[in-house]
Design an enzyme around this catalytic site. Sequence first.
Site, PDB file in Angstrom:
ATOM      1  N   PHE A  75       0.813  -1.226   0.000  1.00  5.91           N
ATOM      2  CA  PHE A  75       0.000   0.000   0.000  1.00  5.91           C
ATOM      3  C   PHE A  75       0.847   1.277   0.000  1.00  5.91           C
ATOM      4  O   PHE A  75       0.306   2.387   0.080  1.00  5.91           O
ATOM      5  CB  PHE A  75      -1.006  -0.007   1.153  1.00  5.91           C
ATOM      6  CG  PHE A  75      -2.215  -0.896   0.908  1.00  5.91           C
ATOM      7  CD1 PHE A  75      -2.505  -1.415  -0.348  1.00  5.91           C
ATOM      8  CD2 PHE A  75      -3.087  -1.212   1.944  1.00  5.91           C
ATOM      9  CE1 PHE A  75      -3.624  -2.229  -0.566  1.00  5.91           C
ATOM     10  CE2 PHE A  75      -4.211  -2.014   1.737  1.00  5.91           C
ATOM     11  CZ  PHE A  75      -4.477  -2.522   0.487  1.00  5.91           C
ATOM     12  N   ASP A 316      -0.982  -9.924  -3.953  1.00  2.00           N
ATOM     13  CA  ASP A 316       0.252  -9.196  -4.289  1.00  2.00           C
ATOM     14  C   ASP A 316      -0.085  -7.872  -4.995  1.00  2.00           C
ATOM     15  O   ASP A 316       0.551  -7.505  -5.987  1.00  2.00           O
ATOM     16  CB  ASP A 316       1.193 -10.048  -5.139  1.00  2.00           C
ATOM     17  CG  ASP A 316       2.582  -9.430  -5.266  1.00  2.00           C
ATOM     18  OD1 ASP A 316       2.882  -8.472  -4.533  1.00  2.00           O
ATOM     19  OD2 ASP A 316       3.361  -9.906  -6.107  1.00  2.00           O
TER      20      ASP A 316
HETATM   21  O1  DOR Z   1       5.986  -7.424  -9.020  1.00  2.00           O
HETATM   22  C1  DOR Z   1       6.251  -7.150  -7.859  1.00  2.00           C
HETATM   23  N1  DOR Z   1       6.044  -5.912  -7.373  1.00  2.00           N
HETATM   24  N2  DOR Z   1       6.755  -8.088  -7.073  1.00  2.00           N
HETATM   25  C2  DOR Z   1       7.253  -7.795  -5.844  1.00  2.00           C
HETATM   26  O2  DOR Z   1       7.740  -8.675  -5.193  1.00  2.00           O
HETATM   27  C3  DOR Z   1       7.241  -6.412  -5.341  1.00  2.00           C
HETATM   28  C4  DOR Z   1       6.155  -5.659  -5.980  1.00  2.00           C
HETATM   29  C5  DOR Z   1       6.201  -4.178  -5.698  1.00  2.00           C
HETATM   30  O3  DOR Z   1       6.360  -3.798  -4.542  1.00  2.00           O
HETATM   31  O4  DOR Z   1       6.013  -3.414  -6.635  1.00  2.00           O
END
Ligand code: DOR
Length: 456
Positions: A75, A316
């Site tokens: 976030f 994610d």
């Molecule tokens: O694609 C990703 N974005 N993988 C991650 O592990 C971190 C994340 C990010 O914080 O943007």
Amino acid sequence: MSFDTASAVAARRADLLLTGGTVMTPNGAERIDVACANGRIVALGDLRLDWSAESTLDITGLHVLPGVIDSQVHFREPGLTHKEDLESGTRGAVLGGVTSVFEMPNTHPLTLWQADLQAKLDAARGRAWCDYAFYIGGSAVNAEQLDSLENLPGCAGVKVFMGSSFGDLLADEDEVLRRILRHGRRRLAVHAEDEARLRERKALVEASGDVRQHHHWRDVKSALRATQRIIGLAAETGRRLHVLHVTTADEIALLAQHKRRVTVEVTPHHLTMHAPDCYERLGSFAQMNPPVREKHHQDALWQAIRDGVVDVIGSDHAPHTREEKARPYPQSPSGMTGVQTLLPLLLDHVNAGRLSLQRLVDLTSAGPARIFGIEGKGRIALGFDADLTLVDLAAQRCIRNDWIASRSGWTPYDGMAITGWPIHTVVRGQVVVRDEELQGTPRGQTSRFLEAPVLA
Ligand code: DOR
């Protein structure tokens, strides 16, 4: 007026009564009413004649799920609030039927110390629409303090990046990982990509500038090697693991043999999109780490769900602005929004026959509550928090960018037709989304955790 729980039961007086729905309890699907008082579930059964309520919602035709828990979101607050903040992130969560989130430590500053965690807890108070907890990042600088840090109120556990992704958090050497694993008892959450291999292979994409190479750069071996290493180190140190966003058939075969100690997360992105199609359609907007891979890997993830190898589906949610995502690859950052689309996508998979509703509940409510030891959540049962996600399995909707609450304002699923949609979201008895519209004010609280048992 709200009664305390015992008086509410004695007086058969609820704050909120949900009548006429189909309720997903530990017994399966049941046609029962749900009474909530003082933030808890206080009665289940045929309640219409005996109970009165401050507010009653006729939910005939809807299914009631235990509130969806998304145990992996980014976030971006503090430091990167042009991409997202705790208010917009949690607003997207509840609009998508999510009632609790665990937020990741790769913010600016990183969440490494008690003061960093406290700053997030302070920022969330009065601004979060759902309940929340925050991961502490595990690294060489705080390894020896992690056993006390992981037990601070509001801490979801420790997260380690074995391969660099977005932000500066990294613990890639076995010696550092051992120190982290030795200091703590809670399940360690891991991003498993092998940093040394990623560095060796980066030239591949720097030369081509072609996002269709993303999953060849961060290839199957990068993921498998890291997962093998961390499983070995966890066995050596007697620690439980949670491997985040698993993407390969090869890791699934390995993880299936280590279920005693290791739990597994997959994401809706990896279950819904595949290469090369996603890169052809979306370019760097489909770029994430670990990458979206070919269809046979996606098939293996679905099989792993059916086989019980997968414990949790987390989104994610990793927003970046459109301008950032549109930079020439590989300068484009990895990550896509997901917290708001997690449940709609999974309901659509339910309708397509890929997932049963019972399994969905296991993966998005009961699973996270079980493996992270969340107190009072993950189940529709007496005494549990009244966190409820009410869905219409037959509703037809189209996901649109303008529905997305994220400050980044986009979703990789713009234009996708979905069957099954969240209609109302209830957080500890408060209806925060009613008929798909936000209600009232943010009332999210810190999630509480049970003490981690010692692994025998
Ligand atoms: O694609 C990703 N974005 N993988 C991650 O592990 C971190 C994340 C990010 O914080 O943007």
